[in-house]
Write a protein that holds these residues in place. Structure first.
Motif, PDB file in Angstrom:
ATOM      1  N   LEU A  17       0.820  -1.210   0.000  1.00 18.03           N
ATOM      2  CA  LEU A  17       0.000   0.000   0.000  1.00 18.03           C
ATOM      3  C   LEU A  17       0.859   1.267   0.000  1.00 18.03           C
ATOM      4  CD1 LEU A  17      -2.698  -1.085   2.619  1.00 18.03           C
ATOM      5  CD2 LEU A  17      -3.040  -0.827   0.161  1.00 18.03           C
ATOM      6  N   HIS A  18       2.018   1.197   0.639  1.00 19.92           N
ATOM      7  CA  HIS A  18       2.915   2.358   0.684  1.00 19.92           C
ATOM      8  C   HIS A  18       3.435   2.708  -0.709  1.00 19.92           C
ATOM      9  CE1 HIS A  18       5.904   5.156   2.195  1.00 19.92           C
ATOM     10  NE2 HIS A  18       6.864   4.458   1.616  1.00 19.92           N
ATOM     11  N   ASN A  19       3.545   1.713  -1.579  1.00 17.53           N
ATOM     12  CA  ASN A  19       4.037   1.940  -2.934  1.00 17.53           C
ATOM     13  C   ASN A  19       2.952   2.429  -3.889  1.00 17.53           C
ATOM     14  OD1 ASN A  19       6.690   1.160  -2.314  1.00 17.53           O
ATOM     15  ND2 ASN A  19       6.199  -1.008  -2.627  1.00 17.53           N
ATOM     16  N   PHE A  20       1.739   2.605  -3.422  1.00 12.85           N
ATOM     17  CA  PHE A  20       0.700   3.182  -4.265  1.00 12.85           C
ATOM     18  C   PHE A  20       1.128   4.583  -4.703  1.00 12.85           C
ATOM     19  CE2 PHE A  20      -3.570   0.881  -3.394  1.00 12.85           C
ATOM     20  CZ  PHE A  20      -2.957  -0.326  -3.695  1.00 12.85           C
ATOM     21  N   PRO A  21       0.825   4.967  -5.929  1.00 11.23           N
ATOM     22  CA  PRO A  21       1.215   6.320  -6.378  1.00 11.23           C
ATOM     23  C   PRO A  21       0.481   7.398  -5.590  1.00 11.23           C
ATOM     24  CG  PRO A  21      -0.214   5.256  -8.000  1.00 11.23           C
ATOM     25  CD  PRO A  21       0.133   4.210  -6.988  1.00 11.23           C
ATOM     26  N   HIS A  22       1.214   8.423  -5.231  1.00 11.72           N
ATOM     27  CA  HIS A  22       0.671   9.560  -4.495  1.00 11.72           C
ATOM     28  C   HIS A  22       0.739  10.792  -5.398  1.00 11.72           C
ATOM     29  CE1 HIS A  22       1.462   6.721  -1.294  1.00 11.72           C
ATOM     30  NE2 HIS A  22       0.899   7.514  -0.391  1.00 11.72           N
ATOM     31  N   PHE A  23      -0.419  11.366  -5.709  1.00  9.90           N
ATOM     32  CA  PHE A  23      -0.497  12.554  -6.565  1.00  9.90           C
ATOM     33  C   PHE A  23      -1.285  13.642  -5.847  1.00  9.90           C
ATOM     34  CE2 PHE A  23      -0.284   8.935  -9.518  1.00  9.90           C
ATOM     35  CZ  PHE A  23       0.845   9.269 -10.246  1.00  9.90           C
ATOM     36  N   ASN A  24      -0.886  14.883  -6.110  1.00  8.50           N
ATOM     37  CA  ASN A  24      -1.653  15.999  -5.594  1.00  8.50           C
ATOM     38  C   ASN A  24      -2.743  16.380  -6.598  1.00  8.50           C
ATOM     39  OD1 ASN A  24      -0.211  17.218  -7.628  1.00  8.50           O
ATOM     40  ND2 ASN A  24       1.037  18.490  -6.271  1.00  8.50           N
ATOM     41  N   PHE A  25      -3.403  17.499  -6.366  1.00  9.90           N
ATOM     42  CA  PHE A  25      -4.509  17.909  -7.235  1.00  9.90           C
ATOM     43  C   PHE A  25      -4.047  18.261  -8.644  1.00  9.90           C
ATOM     44  CE2 PHE A  25      -7.146  19.416  -3.363  1.00  9.90           C
ATOM     45  CZ  PHE A  25      -7.487  18.101  -3.106  1.00  9.90           C
ATOM     46  N   PHE A  26      -2.766  18.556  -8.802  1.00  8.92           N
ATOM     47  CA  PHE A  26      -2.216  18.870 -10.125  1.00  8.92           C
ATOM     48  C   PHE A  26      -1.556  17.655 -10.764  1.00  8.92           C
ATOM     49  CE2 PHE A  26      -2.098  22.720  -7.489  1.00  8.92           C
ATOM     50  CZ  PHE A  26      -2.876  23.563  -8.249  1.00  8.92           C
ATOM     51  N   GLY A 269      -2.757   5.655   4.091  1.00 13.28           N
ATOM     52  CA  GLY A 269      -2.167   6.573   5.062  1.00 13.28           C
ATOM     53  C   GLY A 269      -1.570   5.857   6.259  1.00 13.28           C
ATOM     54  N   ILE A 270      -2.293   4.869   6.789  1.00 11.90           N
ATOM     55  CA  ILE A 270      -1.754   4.110   7.928  1.00 11.90           C
ATOM     56  C   ILE A 270      -0.531   3.309   7.516  1.00 11.90           C
ATOM     57  CG2 ILE A 270      -2.281   2.293   9.592  1.00 11.90           C
ATOM     58  CD1 ILE A 270      -5.146   3.225   9.605  1.00 11.90           C
ATOM     59  N   SER A 271      -0.541   2.769   6.297  1.00 11.20           N
ATOM     60  CA  SER A 271       0.623   2.014   5.817  1.00 11.20           C
ATOM     61  C   SER A 271       1.841   2.911   5.667  1.00 11.20           C
ATOM     62  CB  SER A 271       0.290   1.342   4.486  1.00 11.20           C
ATOM     63  OG  SER A 271      -0.773   0.416   4.635  1.00 11.20           O
ATOM     64  N   ASP A 272       1.634   4.143   5.215  1.00 13.74           N
ATOM     65  CA  ASP A 272       2.764   5.078   5.148  1.00 13.74           C
ATOM     66  C   ASP A 272       3.372   5.307   6.528  1.00 13.74           C
ATOM     67  OD1 ASP A 272       2.333   5.310   2.449  1.00 13.74           O
ATOM     68  OD2 ASP A 272       1.118   7.128   2.606  1.00 13.74           O
ATOM     69  N   PHE A 273       2.525   5.346   7.550  1.00 12.80           N
ATOM     70  CA  PHE A 273       3.045   5.485   8.918  1.00 12.80           C
ATOM     71  C   PHE A 273       3.722   4.206   9.389  1.00 12.80           C
ATOM     72  CE2 PHE A 273       2.143   4.499  13.391  1.00 12.80           C
ATOM     73  CZ  PHE A 273       2.907   5.474  14.010  1.00 12.80           C
TER      74      PHE A 273
END
Length: 534
Positions: A17-26, A269-273
């Motif tokens: 789950l931590h390796n899921f892509p993280h993108f902002n609004f742009f 989010g929990i996985s990132d922590f």
């Protein structure tokens, strides 16, 4: 005997789950490090939560396309073509119900796992909060004893021993030891702020978890009720029940996709922590805890020294030194200054209680207790908690897909029921072979003679009738054709009318009754011969 050290290893699904892509609004890539205070990281979680909205839009689009195709391609089909279609709809409904029931089972397990994980985390937080509270109370109590009690007794002894310089020198030395104890106790970290933060986190998490568990429980029950109501609606062919089911299915579909988005964002989010919790805690406790103290409790490694050991040792030595001085003064000064005995015994009691509190403080400040609570909290939220969220996400996905298929089934059942009612409306009620003709109301004011005439007008005039002569047996018993009329379910309007010609059944006969009527008429012809022939 040395105790084996427990190490925390993040489970594989947290790395996935931590390796899921993280993108902002742009749609710019964002670092996946857990930073909930940054706006870009919050935007990345919101984007992940929008997966549920995308799934809902796709489902509604597919349903709209299916509904348009169903309306455009709708045509009248005969009964032979309709039977396989009805069977297919039934099987799709059964498979959909089985998928929803399986998804509900997965949902119950995931809801229980998540609740267990959060409960374990809260229990560990409350336990650590209680430990830190005890540490704070012991430090505050020890400081109070030393700063107020000891100083007051020393001031009174200083007045009593004013004429003895040797005793005054011992009091000055004890005052120096008191200052050392006060200085070392104030070196200990401020526990009040940490205590407040842990209690607030635990209370807020427990509040959110209760309503999350309750909402999921109601959603699971709603899906089960929808399955049962769907079976009842198809069995009863009730359009009103299908309309009600359709509304609840749409509601459950929206909630399922929404829960999928929320569960996905929360799990990521929990996985990132959970991938690197130590780094996050060190960065957020640097205002009131030094890095060596944080590492000591987070890792609890034998290679890391206890940051409080030197202060605790200094306090212990100072208390021991003061105990020796008090013992000497009690032994030699009481005979000269009897009034000093009360203050000396008071100092001795305070030293004993402070030393006892210091032993308890040494045990509580050891890393093993707090480190165990830390590991239990991580195990609860990163293992059971995230695993339960994954099962809940699977439930939401299966339920959403199955509910979409159920809506398609409801639309198809609705069209089949509409086609059947249209076929019933197209039937001519005046058709003599219509089964519904039996439902025509009977008017008792209509006379038998009038019915006889109206029945025989299509066969010829009444002059052509040649009824057989009545015999004695016909007077004593009712004619046999009257008994036969009851066999065929005839209405009372034809009970006293002879079946002229026996070539056509009454209008109230169904096709099956007509066949039976014709066979029985042939038997009657063979029995009576040509007596009743026109």
């Amino acid at each position: 005997m040395a105790t084996a050290r427990l190490d925390y290893v993040a489970p594989w699904w947290t790395y996935w789950l931590h390796n899921f892509p993280h993108f902002n609004f742009f749609f710019q890539t964002v670092d996946s490090t857990f930073k909930p205070e940054e706006a870009s990281y919050q935007q990345s979680l919101i984007i992940l939560a929008c997966v549920g909205a995308v799934g809902l839009g796709v489902s509604l689009l597919v349903l709209a396309v299916y509904l348009v195709c169903l309306c455009c391609c709708r045509r009248d089909i005969d009964e032979d073509t309709k039977r396989p279609d009805t069977c297919c709809v039934t099987w799709v409904a059964v498979i959909t119900g089985l998928i929803i029931c399986s998804a509900v089972g997965v949902g119950f397990y995931g809801n229980s796992e998540t609740n267990d994980g959060v409960y374990q985390m809260n229990y560990s937080l409350y336990n650590a909060n209680r430990t830190l509270g005890n540490i704070n109370n012991l430090v505050a109590g020890s400081l109070g004893n030393v700063e107020t009690g000891l100083k007051q007794h020393l001031e009174r002894l200083d007045e009593i021993f004013s004429t003895r310089p040797d005793y005054l020198q011992a009091l000055r030395f004890m005052q120096l030891m008191v200052n050392n104890v006060i200085r070392e106790l104030t070196v200990l970290p401020d526990i009040n702020k940490t205590n407040f933060d842990l209690a607030a986190i635990a209370d807020q998490t427990a509040f959110i978890e209760y309503y999350r568990w309750l909402i999921y429980l109601l959603l699971l029950i709603l899906d089960l009720v929808i399955c049962l109501a769907m079976c009842l609606g198809m069995a009863k062919h009730s359009q009103y029940l299908l309309i009600t089911i359709m509304g609840f299915v749409i509601l459950s579909l929206i909630l399922s996709w929404a829960s999928l988005g929320v569960d996905t964002a929360t799990a990521v989010g929990i996985s990132d922590f959970c991938v690197s919790p130590d780094k996050f805690i060190v960065n957020h406790t640097k205002d009131f805890l030094s890095a060596d103290v944080a590492h000591y409790y987070l890792f609890c490694s034998p290679n890391l020294p206890n940051p409080f050991q030197q202060s605790l040792t200094t306090c212990q030595r100072s208390l021991t030194t003061m105990q020796i001085q008090i013992q000497g003064l009690l032994q030699f000064s009481v005979r000269v200054f009897p009034t000093a005995e009360r203050d000396l015994l008071g100092i001795q009691r305070l030293l004993n209680s402070t030393e006892f509190s210091l032993h308890k403080l040494t045990a509580l400040l050891d890393c093993r207790g707090l480190h165990k609570d830390y590991l239990d909290a991580l195990m609860g939220v990163c293992y059971d908690g995230v695993e339960g969220l994954l099962y809940l996400s699977l439930f939401s996905l299966l339920a959403a897909c199955a509910l979409s298929a159920m809506l398609c089934v409801i639309f198809r059942v609705w069209t089949l029921m509409g086609s059947r009612e249209k076929e019933y409306d197209d039937i001519d009620e005046e058709d003599p072979f219509n089964p519904q003709a039996r439902r025509i109301s009977y008017n008792p004011r209509r006379s038998n003679t009038h019915s006889f005439c109206s029945y025989t007008t299509s066969l010829g005039s009444q002059a052509s009738l040649h009824p057989p002569p009545q015999s004695t047996s016909s007077v004593t018993s009712p004619p046999e054709y009257m008994n036969q009329s009851m066999l065929f379910g005839g209405t009372p309007r034809y009970e006293n009318v002879p079946l002229i010609g026996r070539g056509s059944p009454p209008p109230s006969y169904s096709p099956s009754m007509r066949a039976t009527y014709l066979s029985m008429t042939d038997a009657q012809i063979r029995h009576f011969g040509t007596d009743f022939q026109v």
